[in-house]
Design a protein around this motif. Structure first.
Motif, PDB file in Angstrom:
ATOM      1  N   ALA A 100      48.834   7.939   0.943  1.00  0.00           N
ATOM      2  CA  ALA A 100      48.547   8.100   1.896  1.00  0.00           C
ATOM      3  C   ALA A 100      48.956   9.710   2.696  1.00  0.00           C
ATOM      4  N   LYS A 101      50.034   9.714   1.934  1.00  0.00           N
ATOM      5  CA  LYS A 101      50.099  11.113   2.577  1.00  0.00           C
ATOM      6  C   LYS A 101      49.299  12.600   1.398  1.00  0.00           C
ATOM      7  N   ASP A 102      49.109  12.158   0.109  1.00  0.00           N
ATOM      8  CA  ASP A 102      47.533  12.557  -1.047  1.00  0.00           C
ATOM      9  C   ASP A 102      46.739  12.733   0.495  1.00  0.00           C
ATOM     10  N   PHE A 103      46.339  11.558   0.287  1.00  0.00           N
ATOM     11  CA  PHE A 103      44.618  11.145   1.101  1.00  0.00           C
ATOM     12  C   PHE A 103      44.525  12.466   2.198  1.00  0.00           C
ATOM     13  N   ILE A 104      46.256  11.905   3.441  1.00  0.00           N
ATOM     14  CA  ILE A 104      45.787  13.058   3.868  1.00  0.00           C
ATOM     15  C   ILE A 104      45.860  14.533   3.744  1.00  0.00           C
ATOM     16  N   GLN A 111      37.384  12.444   7.654  1.00  0.00           N
ATOM     17  CA  GLN A 111      37.917  12.156   6.640  1.00  0.00           C
ATOM     18  C   GLN A 111      38.885  11.092   7.290  1.00  0.00           C
ATOM     19  N   VAL A 112      40.412  12.210   7.792  1.00  0.00           N
ATOM     20  CA  VAL A 112      41.044  10.789   7.901  1.00  0.00           C
ATOM     21  C   VAL A 112      41.236   9.877   8.946  1.00  0.00           C
ATOM     22  N   VAL A 113      40.432  10.809  10.371  1.00  0.00           N
ATOM     23  CA  VAL A 113      39.631   9.572  11.218  1.00  0.00           C
ATOM     24  C   VAL A 113      38.841   8.391  10.971  1.00  0.00           C
ATOM     25  N   ALA A 114      38.300   8.528   9.763  1.00  0.00           N
ATOM     26  CA  ALA A 114      37.523   7.544   9.366  1.00  0.00           C
ATOM     27  C   ALA A 114      37.881   6.542   8.465  1.00  0.00           C
ATOM     28  N   MET A 115      38.557   7.284   8.731  1.00  0.00           N
ATOM     29  CA  MET A 115      39.822   6.489   7.369  1.00  0.00           C
ATOM     30  C   MET A 115      40.896   5.199   8.039  1.00  0.00           C
ATOM     31  N   MET A 118      38.836   2.756  10.226  1.00  0.00           N
ATOM     32  CA  MET A 118      38.300   1.400   8.477  1.00  0.00           C
ATOM     33  C   MET A 118      39.720   0.339   8.733  1.00  0.00           C
ATOM     34  N   VAL A 119      40.622   1.530   8.341  1.00  0.00           N
ATOM     35  CA  VAL A 119      42.050   0.441   7.932  1.00  0.00           C
ATOM     36  C   VAL A 119      42.244  -0.351   9.483  1.00  0.00           C
ATOM     37  N   ALA A 120      42.229  -0.104  10.869  1.00  0.00           N
ATOM     38  CA  ALA A 120      42.137  -0.402  11.885  1.00  0.00           C
ATOM     39  C   ALA A 120      41.387  -1.616  12.202  1.00  0.00           C
ATOM     40  N   ASP A 121      40.164  -1.363  11.541  1.00  0.00           N
ATOM     41  CA  ASP A 121      39.341  -3.122  11.791  1.00  0.00           C
ATOM     42  C   ASP A 121      39.101  -4.221  10.965  1.00  0.00           C
ATOM     43  N   ASN A 122      40.099  -2.914   9.227  1.00  0.00           N
ATOM     44  CA  ASN A 122      40.410  -4.701   8.643  1.00  0.00           C
ATOM     45  C   ASN A 122      41.915  -5.224   9.289  1.00  0.00           C
TER      46      ASN A 122
END
Length: 122
Positions: A100-104, A111-115, A118-122
């Protein structure tokens, strides 16, 4: 329940031994009156009774120590299993956090907001 049953059996055995010793002690009085030869035989009998009582107590002590040791080993084993499971879970969480840190660190804000969405919806 098994330990209680064994303990009760041991108590009954000890009571029987005690009753036998009481009978033996009554016999001692008679033997002492009959002379030194009979007295020596009685002393040997008493020693045998105490030896048997001591043997029974040592046997019970060994049973209780073994039971306590086995319970302690079971607890240690369960704690070790819990430790190993938690350690594995921690490694997994650390890995997820690092990803997650690497992604951020390597993604745009969009991209962070989209992710995150997506995570919150799942």
């Amino acid at each position: 329940a098994r330990v209680r049953k064994q303990t009760m059996h041991m108590v009954e055995t000890l009571r029987d031994k005690r009753d036998a010793m009481v009978s033996t002690l009554e016999g001692i009085t008679n033997v002492c009156n009959d002379g030194a030869k009979d007295f020596d035989a009685c002393v040997i009998n008493i020693m045998q009774q105490f030896h048997e009582l001591h043997r029974c107590l040592e046997e019970r002590e060994n049973e209780l120590v073994t039971l306590a040791r086995n319970r302690m080993l079971e607890k240690v084993s369960r704690l070790q299993e819990q430790h190993d499971s938690l350690k594995s879970q921690k490694i997994h969480v650390d890995d997820v956090l690092n990803k997650a840190k690497d992604f951020i660190d390597n993604s745009s804000d969009a991209q962070v907001v989209a992710m995150s969405t997506m995570v919150a919806d799942n």
